[in-house]
Structure formats: C-alpha cells, structure tokens
Design a protein around this motif. Structure first.
Motif, short mmCIF file in Angstrom:
data_model
loop_
_atom_site.label_atom_id
_atom_site.label_comp_id
_atom_site.label_asym_id
_atom_site.label_seq_id
_atom_site.Cartn_x
_atom_site.Cartn_y
_atom_site.Cartn_z
N THR A 91 7.09 -5.55 -17.39
CA THR A 91 6.75 -4.54 -18.39
C THR A 91 7.32 -3.17 -18.06
OG1 THR A 91 4.63 -4.06 -17.33
CG2 THR A 91 4.64 -5.76 -19.06
N HIS A 92 7.70 -2.99 -16.80
CA HIS A 92 8.31 -1.71 -16.39
C HIS A 92 9.18 -1.99 -15.16
CE1 HIS A 92 8.48 2.65 -16.78
NE2 HIS A 92 8.70 2.63 -15.49
N LEU A 93 10.35 -1.36 -15.10
CA LEU A 93 11.27 -1.56 -13.98
C LEU A 93 11.96 -0.25 -13.64
CD1 LEU A 93 12.91 -3.38 -12.02
CD2 LEU A 93 14.48 -3.82 -13.93
N ASN A 94 11.83 0.14 -12.39
CA ASN A 94 12.51 1.34 -11.88
C ASN A 94 13.39 0.92 -10.71
OD1 ASN A 94 10.94 2.78 -13.66
ND2 ASN A 94 9.90 4.02 -12.12
N VAL A 95 14.70 1.03 -10.89
CA VAL A 95 15.66 0.70 -9.85
C VAL A 95 16.29 2.00 -9.36
CG1 VAL A 95 17.76 -0.59 -9.27
CG2 VAL A 95 16.14 -1.52 -10.95
N GLU A 96 16.30 2.18 -8.05
CA GLU A 96 16.85 3.39 -7.47
C GLU A 96 18.37 3.38 -7.48
OE1 GLU A 96 15.14 5.96 -6.58
OE2 GLU A 96 13.12 5.21 -6.11
N ALA A 97 18.94 4.55 -7.65
CA ALA A 97 20.38 4.72 -7.44
C ALA A 97 20.64 4.54 -5.95
CB ALA A 97 20.81 6.12 -7.91
N PRO A 98 21.84 4.12 -5.57
CA PRO A 98 22.13 3.92 -4.15
C PRO A 98 21.79 5.15 -3.30
CG PRO A 98 23.92 3.05 -5.49
CD PRO A 98 22.99 3.79 -6.42
N GLY A 99 21.06 4.91 -2.22
CA GLY A 99 20.70 5.98 -1.30
C GLY A 99 19.59 6.90 -1.77
N LYS A 100 18.99 6.62 -2.90
CA LYS A 100 17.95 7.49 -3.46
C LYS A 100 16.57 6.87 -3.29
CE LYS A 100 20.76 10.60 -5.10
NZ LYS A 100 20.82 11.92 -4.53
N PHE A 101 15.55 7.73 -3.35
CA PHE A 101 14.15 7.32 -3.36
C PHE A 101 13.40 8.28 -4.27
CE2 PHE A 101 9.82 7.42 -1.35
CZ PHE A 101 9.42 6.21 -1.84
N GLU A 102 13.48 8.02 -5.58
CA GLU A 102 12.94 8.95 -6.58
C GLU A 102 12.09 8.28 -7.64
OE1 GLU A 102 16.83 11.93 -6.35
OE2 GLU A 102 16.67 10.51 -8.01
N VAL A 103 12.31 6.99 -7.93
CA VAL A 103 11.64 6.37 -9.08
C VAL A 103 10.84 5.11 -8.74
CG1 VAL A 103 13.31 7.31 -10.74
CG2 VAL A 103 13.68 5.02 -9.76
N SER A 104 10.93 4.64 -7.49
CA SER A 104 10.21 3.41 -7.12
C SER A 104 9.01 3.68 -6.22
CB SER A 104 11.16 2.43 -6.43
OG SER A 104 11.62 2.96 -5.19
N ASP A 105 8.71 4.93 -6.02
CA ASP A 105 7.57 5.31 -5.20
C ASP A 105 6.26 5.01 -5.91
OD1 ASP A 105 8.56 7.53 -6.91
OD2 ASP A 105 6.74 8.51 -6.19
N ALA A 106 5.18 4.98 -5.15
CA ALA A 106 3.86 4.64 -5.70
C ALA A 106 3.44 5.57 -6.83
CB ALA A 106 2.82 4.64 -4.58
N GLU A 107 3.69 6.86 -6.67
CA GLU A 107 3.26 7.83 -7.69
C GLU A 107 3.98 7.59 -9.02
OE1 GLU A 107 4.13 8.61 -4.53
OE2 GLU A 107 2.12 9.10 -3.78
N SER A 108 5.26 7.27 -8.97
CA SER A 108 6.02 7.00 -10.20
C SER A 108 5.48 5.77 -10.92
CB SER A 108 7.51 6.80 -9.89
OG SER A 108 8.09 7.99 -9.42
N ILE A 109 5.09 4.76 -10.17
CA ILE A 109 4.56 3.55 -10.79
C ILE A 109 3.14 3.77 -11.28
CG2 ILE A 109 4.04 1.10 -10.42
CD1 ILE A 109 7.07 1.87 -10.68
N LEU A 110 2.34 4.50 -10.54
CA LEU A 110 1.00 4.84 -11.03
C LEU A 110 1.08 5.57 -12.37
CD1 LEU A 110 -0.85 5.94 -7.79
CD2 LEU A 110 -1.61 4.17 -9.38
N ALA A 111 2.08 6.41 -12.53
CA ALA A 111 2.22 7.21 -13.75
C ALA A 111 2.51 6.36 -14.99
CB ALA A 111 3.32 8.25 -13.58
N VAL A 112 3.07 5.16 -14.82
CA VAL A 112 3.39 4.32 -15.97
C VAL A 112 2.30 3.29 -16.28
CG1 VAL A 112 5.86 4.63 -15.63
CG2 VAL A 112 4.74 2.58 -14.72
N LEU A 113 1.29 3.21 -15.43
CA LEU A 113 0.22 2.23 -15.65
C LEU A 113 -0.81 2.76 -16.64
CD1 LEU A 113 -0.28 0.92 -12.03
CD2 LEU A 113 0.65 -0.34 -13.96
#
Length: 157
Positions: free
Chosen positions: A135-157
C-alpha cells in the motif's frame, strides 16, 4: 520493481530463534496482517545500525498504535547475522529475517550489486503491506537515508 498495489511475491525468509532455524513463507508473514517491511544493505553497517533499525525499535509502540501487526527487517545476510544484529540493537519486537541468497530481494526487484562491498545486496527501502498487498513503498536513492526511516513510514499510516 514491485510497486504500490502489487502483491508480495511468494518466497521464504529465514529467522534464527532459540528453537533453531525457521523458514517463514511470505504467505505466513503477510496474509491477514498489516506489516511494515524495511530492508537495509547490510547488518552492522553504519547507517543501518546507527539510524535505520534503531528508529523502528524505539517507535515500535507507535506502529502498534497505528494498527501494524508486525515489523520486519530484511537484509541479504544469513539468519545468524540477522539474529546477532537484532540482539545487539535490542530489536526484540522486530522480526529480523535473513535473505541469504537474495532470492526474496530479487523477486521484489530491489536488489543492487555493491561489488566488493558485499556483492548482491538489498536497496534501502520501507513499505507498508496490507494483507499481502503493498500500500506504500519508499525506496531510497543510492547512498541516501531520507524516506525509509521510521518517522516517514509512521507519517503515511
């Protein structure tokens, strides 16, 4: 690559418990459940150990409060490594699952070749899966850590 509204492909992941090695089917892991699945390039690596996994560990109760039945962490490592990493991170409530041959990761289309770093590994991502469907998918750009963190996923629930 897997996308929103796709069903999680059939496969198995491995978990080491005090009772021994368990092969867990994707049907068992995802059917009739709301699951947050996140993957890291490797256990014990800096970003994975300092930020990615710890965010899910400390926010576990927030995920449960939003109706998440389980949180799964996957890496292209064996179940022995995943178990040791989980213990070192106090990840008692997170299912630490190994994808030793990268079969599951490849079936998602989220594999990458890191060459001398470790060969075939998982891209860094997080997804929400409801009854086996993404229902939701966040894939990071190479070398990044911006969209797959816990806070980002909590925000979409």
């Amino acid at each position: 690559m897997i996308k929103v509204n796709d069903k999680i492909p059939a496969g198995e992941l491995q978990q080491l418990t005090s009772d021994g090695m368990n092969n867990l089917s994707t049907d068992y892991l995802f059917s009739d459940k709301k699951v947050v699945l996140f993957a890291v390039p490797g256990a014990f690596t800096p970003t994975c150990s300092e930020a990615h996994l710890p965010g899910y560990v400390v926010n576990y109760d927030k995920f449960k409060a939003k109706g998440v039945d389980r949180i799964i962490c996957v890496a292209v490592n064996d179940a022995f490594v995943m178990s040791a990493w989980g213990k070192s991170q106090n990840a008692d409530n997170i299912l630490m699952l190994g994808d030793g041959d990268a079969a599951f990761t490849k079936s998602l289309g989220l594999d990458m070749d890191t060459a001398s770093f470790g060969g075939i590994r998982s891209q860094r991502y997080a997804m929400v899966v409801d009854n086996g469907v993404v229902t939701h998918l966040n894939v990071e750009a190479p070398g990044k850590f911006e969209v797959s963190d816990a806070e980002s996923i909590l925000a979409v629930l």
